[in-house]
Motif scaffolding. Sequence first.
Motif, PDB file in Angstrom:
ATOM      1  N   ILE A   1       4.497   8.169  10.394  1.00  0.00           N
ATOM      2  CA  ILE A   1       3.896   9.010   9.353  1.00  0.00           C
ATOM      3  C   ILE A   1       3.419   8.129   8.197  1.00  0.00           C
ATOM      4  CG2 ILE A   1       4.390  10.777   7.604  1.00  0.00           C
ATOM      5  CD1 ILE A   1       6.374  12.007   9.700  1.00  0.00           C
ATOM      6  N   SER A   2       4.237   7.167   7.819  1.00  0.00           N
ATOM      7  CA  SER A   2       3.865   6.234   6.749  1.00  0.00           C
ATOM      8  C   SER A   2       2.600   5.472   7.108  1.00  0.00           C
ATOM      9  CB  SER A   2       5.015   5.249   6.484  1.00  0.00           C
ATOM     10  OG  SER A   2       6.168   5.933   6.067  1.00  0.00           O
ATOM     11  N   GLY A   3       2.434   5.160   8.400  1.00  0.00           N
ATOM     12  CA  GLY A   3       1.238   4.449   8.852  1.00  0.00           C
ATOM     13  C   GLY A   3      -0.039   5.196   8.505  1.00  0.00           C
ATOM     14  N   ILE A   4      -0.004   6.511   8.567  1.00  0.00           N
ATOM     15  CA  ILE A   4      -1.187   7.318   8.210  1.00  0.00           C
ATOM     16  C   ILE A   4      -1.519   7.126   6.732  1.00  0.00           C
ATOM     17  CG2 ILE A   4      -2.070   9.679   7.991  1.00  0.00           C
ATOM     18  CD1 ILE A   4      -0.328  10.346  10.504  1.00  0.00           C
ATOM     19  N   PHE A   5      -0.505   7.156   5.880  1.00  0.00           N
ATOM     20  CA  PHE A   5      -0.721   6.975   4.443  1.00  0.00           C
ATOM     21  C   PHE A   5      -1.182   5.560   4.107  1.00  0.00           C
ATOM     22  CE2 PHE A   5       2.213  10.611   4.515  1.00  0.00           C
ATOM     23  CZ  PHE A   5       1.463  11.516   3.770  1.00  0.00           C
ATOM     24  N   VAL A   6      -0.587   4.578   4.785  1.00  0.00           N
ATOM     25  CA  VAL A   6      -0.989   3.187   4.534  1.00  0.00           C
ATOM     26  C   VAL A   6      -2.415   2.952   5.013  1.00  0.00           C
ATOM     27  CG1 VAL A   6      -0.490   0.773   5.137  1.00  0.00           C
ATOM     28  CG2 VAL A   6       1.371   2.316   4.498  1.00  0.00           C
TER      29      VAL A   6
END
Length: 196
Positions: free
Chosen positions: A176-181
Amino acid sequence: MLNLPTDKRYITAPLVLIFAAIIIFATPLSELFEYNRSLFSHGEYWRLITAHFSHSNSYHLILNLAGVALIWALHGEYYDARKYALALLLLALYTGGGLYIFYPENTLYNGLSGVLHGLIIVGALIDCQKGMKTGYLLFIGVWLKIAWEQYAGPSAELGQLINARVATEAHLIGAISGIFVYAKLNRHALRENITQ
């Protein structure tokens, strides 16, 4: 023939990450770096980020470093050293923070797997942005793997090998963090796509 991103600007940061993880593992720093919820709550805030660079045993370290090498081979050309370091820092912060906020029962954690799940999502989304069908397959494949882990639970065999519980929740938060990054690192390209 493989066309690996061996230029210095693409390989320096992954090599630094690999050597740093080995040094941390081989010294008493490992215990000082791991995520320990109780110690974090008592002011050892660095553990939110440093936990990802600590490992439970040599198998855990080798598996994670193989993941670093694989992601570099797939998407290394997407990151110069500065962008790679920023992605790692943000993924470590978001994943560690997500574990702290959403999984209070998780009292100990170490390893790069959550961050690596995020990094592969970032690369898959860049592939998609470039119109590469393999990016969509990779993106869907990672989410299917995570969905299976959430349903079936952590692998007992892998847990025995790495001498730790496989933190499937870190994989979920990391992805999920990968999407934001991805959105942060590629905001200019995203804005251009919206205005076209």
